[in-house]
Design a protein around this motif. Structure first.
Motif, mmCIF file in Angstrom:
data_model
loop_
_atom_site.group_PDB
_atom_site.id
_atom_site.type_symbol
_atom_site.label_atom_id
_atom_site.label_comp_id
_atom_site.label_asym_id
_atom_site.label_seq_id
_atom_site.Cartn_x
_atom_site.Cartn_y
_atom_site.Cartn_z
ATOM 1 N N TYR A 99 0.845 -1.193 0.000
ATOM 2 C CA TYR A 99 0.000 0.000 0.000
ATOM 3 C C TYR A 99 0.880 1.242 0.000
ATOM 4 O O TYR A 99 2.018 1.223 0.471
ATOM 5 C CB TYR A 99 -0.940 0.021 1.209
ATOM 6 C CG TYR A 99 -0.254 0.042 2.554
ATOM 7 C CD1 TYR A 99 0.163 1.242 3.140
ATOM 8 C CD2 TYR A 99 -0.036 -1.139 3.261
ATOM 9 C CE1 TYR A 99 0.783 1.260 4.383
ATOM 10 C CE2 TYR A 99 0.587 -1.136 4.497
ATOM 11 C CZ TYR A 99 0.997 0.069 5.050
ATOM 12 O OH TYR A 99 1.612 0.081 6.269
ATOM 13 N N ILE A 122 -6.796 1.682 6.178
ATOM 14 C CA ILE A 122 -5.472 1.064 6.318
ATOM 15 C C ILE A 122 -5.019 1.118 7.781
ATOM 16 O O ILE A 122 -4.318 0.215 8.254
ATOM 17 C CB ILE A 122 -4.452 1.754 5.395
ATOM 18 C CG1 ILE A 122 -4.964 1.751 3.955
ATOM 19 C CG2 ILE A 122 -3.104 1.060 5.465
ATOM 20 C CD1 ILE A 122 -5.274 0.373 3.406
ATOM 21 N N VAL A 159 -3.912 0.527 -2.812
ATOM 22 C CA VAL A 159 -3.658 -0.837 -2.350
ATOM 23 C C VAL A 159 -3.452 -1.725 -3.569
ATOM 24 O O VAL A 159 -4.240 -1.692 -4.516
ATOM 25 C CB VAL A 159 -4.836 -1.350 -1.502
ATOM 26 C CG1 VAL A 159 -4.635 -2.807 -1.155
ATOM 27 C CG2 VAL A 159 -4.976 -0.518 -0.242
#
Length: 731
Positions: A653, A704, A682
């Motif tokens: 990511y 995240i 991502v």
């Protein structure tokens, strides 16, 4: 040539070849790829014939040059596998390789595997190992040799080899291109050593020696125990510099011993040590007890010569005693270092000696990483699992938890059966960080997992904000306290901004995965230029023992920079830092980290977001099974990366934060929410080549945070972490 026709070919067995009936190969696996050599292995499914008696070889050829000659090497048999070291390859060349077994008219081929040898820069000196890089040795030992070659040598001096294990010795490099050595006979448990081969101007190479167990096993209880206490050994009262003293009848070197502290020794901060000065046999275990404090910056250095440094071993705490298990090191000397000035050593117990150089390792339980879930302001569920293969009696299993920084701890007893354990905690304080461990008692000895942690919610149900290490760096995540994580904050050695040395990047590095967890950095044109040092090497801030020892990654993976070379190309100093191994993760070299690869296309897209104001980035890895929005699934795996088995991330990511206008001239910390934009991209590691970033790859930064447990962009109070707008990013 063999290019398109490398599919598996299985012939029917005739009467002469009934012994080979049913024989077939699995697909080959390639590792230890260098500029002119590679190791290839293949699992074998076979019929009645003995594997050692079958004529198996590996064959490879360059895929882009039909006129190139094939390279072949006879295979050696292992337990259900065949393997060979291919040498004489061309640098920076793509090869296809297959396993072949043939006898008379009968022939069986495996499928093919492809790999690319490393490139060699003009004038770059490269040391190549031509023999297998893992050497299996019988218990009887004997004489062995390493074959090597040097590309673009800087001197005529031959390569040299060394090994920390005393049972691998007698290195002789008098014959050109060969280093001979002796392996002693083994009378104990199976053991492994590592040989380092060095050559002037080249990266060193490493070879593993794995020796089978002998007929007898060394005793579990060593012969010698030395108990150094203030009462029995008579600690010296005052030494300003290092001196050799006799303690309990043995020679030790003691430095920076304080005065006026009764029967304890005070080590001065970051410099006090006790080192043994004589060979007392292999060090099995060292235990340290302190006066008045359980927490100390305590480290143990082991080696094969007096006064060793580096390669530090960390202790685990067992009922107030710091215990170093040295049973798998077979070292004869130690240096015990204490770095906390407020703690005093009360007792040191050294268990050493016994028969055999390689002691029987203590069979300890294995713990998984602690986890937590269902965290509220007053409750949480904690979990951990353990397994134990020894014959001891497990008498207690329990969680121990409490507020971080507090001496108070609460015990939750569990059943003793091994496996997954969990407990629901209630009555917790809001907005408080808690730490916990799983503990197991076996035959009276206490073992524990690494520390887990969680923070309860605030009274209003929100998350708790906390300070980063440096408050003025917008890109910094908040450190997570975890024994697996190591942090390094790198400052450019030769570049300044605003009258101060500019920061380069910050890394959170995992010892378990030998891989960065995340790398945070500001991105701006002021960091770019024409310097391309690419001087690969270990990060000097993070322990060398948990990093790769070279840039070599086994096929089909290559070294993927988290912060790219271009992003730090203004000076050689800053570029050298991004060439640290801690800034690299294993990435697929044909689909992901290559021209047109999914990750490279994302990097190109991010380049378009650079602005006159700074772009702040955090690039990170996930190691658990991951499936993306397209259904691409990636599972955990390991790969050889510079001599360690590094985790291959399942997902990468990148988090981005900048001003919307891009030319405000303001710090993002001073901007309103409406002036800022942030997002997470991502990317599954299973994503195919050619994929272009799209809105389906985007997430909120808050998502995240929930996924990783880290808090990002904490120094920017108005960062819109809970939302994102694809149109802000041209998607």
């Amino acid at each position: 040539m063999m290019m398109g026709a490398f599919a598996a070919a299985f012939g029917a067995c005739n009467d002469e070849n009934t012994a080979m009936e049913g024989f077939r190969f699995d697909s080959p696996e390639v590792s230890d790829v260098s500029a002119t050599a590679a190791t290839v292995t293949c699992r074998v499914v076979r019929g009645a014939a003995a594997l050692d008696d079958l004529p198996v070889e590996f064959v490879c050829a360059a895929t882009d040059d039909e006129s190139a000659e094939e390279v072949s090497a006879p295979a050696t048999a292992g337990e259900g596998t065949v393997a060979a070291r291919l040498a004489g390859l061309a640098p920076d060349t793509r090869y296809a390789v297959y396993a072949r077994m043939r006898s008379g008219e009968f022939e069986v081929r495996s499928e093919t595997a492809t790999f690319t040898t490393e490139a060699v820069a003009p004038g770059e000196t490269v040391l190549e190992i031509l023999t297998p890089t893992t050497l299996a040795v019988e218990a009887t030992g004997g004489r062995f040799a390493i074959d090597y070659e040097v590309l673009n040598p800087q001197s005529e001096a031959p390569a040299e080899a060394s090994c920390a294990a005393a049972w691998v010795r007698g290195f002789d490099n008098s014959a050109a291109g060969t280093i001979a050595f002796e392996v002693d006979a083994n009378t104990g448990a199976a053991r492994t050593a590592e040989i380092e081969v060095t050559c002037t101007g080249a990266e060193s190479r490493r070879i593993a020696v794995r020796q089978a167990a002998g007929a007898s096993t060394p005793p579990q209880n060593p012969a010698t125990e030395i108990d150094l206490t203030a009462e029995t050994a008579g600690w010296p009262e005052s030494y300003g510099t290092a001196k050799t003293v006799q303690l309990d009848g043995h020679a030790f070197e003691v430095a920076d011993v304080g005065t006026g502290y009764g029967n304890g020794i005070q080590f001065k901060k970051s410099s006090g040590y006790v080192a043994n000065k004589e060979d007392m046999g292999p060090i099995r275990r060292i235990e340290v007890t302190y006066k008045g404090s359980e927490r100390c910056n305590l480290r143990l250095c082991l080696g094969d010569e007096p006064h060793p440094v580096g390669d530090e071993l960390k202790p685990f705490l067992s009922d107030g005693i710091y215990l170093f298990d040295c049973s798998d090191r077979a070292a004869h000397w130690f240096t015990l270092v204490s770095g906390d000035g407020a703690s005093y050593v009360q007792r040191i117990r050294i268990v050493c000696g016994g028969e055999g150089e390689d002691p029987t390792p203590l069979i300890k339980p294995s713990f998984e990483a602690p986890g937590h879930s269902a965290v509220t302001k007053n409750s949480a569920t904690i979990s951990c699992a353990y397994t134990y293969s020894g014959g001891g009696s497990v008498s207690e299993v329990y969680f121990l938890y409490g507020p971080n920084g507090s001496a108070a701890a609460t015990r939750v007893d569990l059943t003793t059966a091994q496996g997954a354990k969990s407990a629901q905690l209630t009555g917790l304080a809001a907005a408080t960080r808690y730490v916990f461990r799983l503990r197991v008692v076996i035959d009276g000895a206490l073992f524990e997992s690494t520390e887990g942690s969680f923070t309860t919610l605030t009274e209003s149900g929100g998350t708790v904000t906390g300070d980063t290490k440096y408050g003025g760096w917008p890109e910094l995540p908040v450190e997570v306290a975890d024994e697996d994580y190591y942090y390094a904050y790198h400052i450019c050695p030769d570049f300044s901004a605003g009258g101060h040395a500019a920061r380069n990047f910050t890394v959170c590095y995992s010892a378990e995965h030998h891989c960065p967890v995340w790398v945070a950095a500001p991105v701006h044109e002021c960091y770019t230029g024409g310097s391309g040092n690419r001087n690969y090497g270990p990060d000097p801030v993070i322990p060398k023992s948990i990093q790769p020892s070279s840039k070599t990654v086994a096929s089909p993976y290559n070294k993927g920079h988290m912060l790219g070379n271009r992003e730090r190309s203004r000076t050689s100093g800053m570029n050298k830092q991004v060439s640290y191994y801690t800034n690299m993760a294993a990435q697929h070299g044909t689909t992901f980290n290559t021209g047109g690869g999914a990750w490279n296309n994302l990097e190109d897209k991010i380049d378009a977001y650079w602005c006159a104001d700074t772009l702040y980035t955090v690039s990170g890895c996930r190691f658990e099974t991951w499936t993306d929005s397209y259904g691409n699934a990636a599972s955990p795996k390991r790969v050889s990366f510079g001599g360690v088995q590094a985790s291959v991330p399942t997902m990468f990511y990148t988090l981005l934060l900048r001003t919307k206008r891009g030319n405000t001239g303001k710090s993002v910390a001073d901007c309103s929410r409406d002036e800022l934009q942030c997002v997470a991209f991502v990317m599954s590691h299973a994503m195919g080549k050619g994929h272009q970033p799209s809105a389906k790859d985007m997430r909120s930064v808050a998502e995240i945070e929930r996924l990783t447990g880290f808090r990002f962009f904490e120094n920017v109070p108005n960062a819109p972490k809970d939302t994102y707008n694809p149109s802000d990013w041209g998607l």
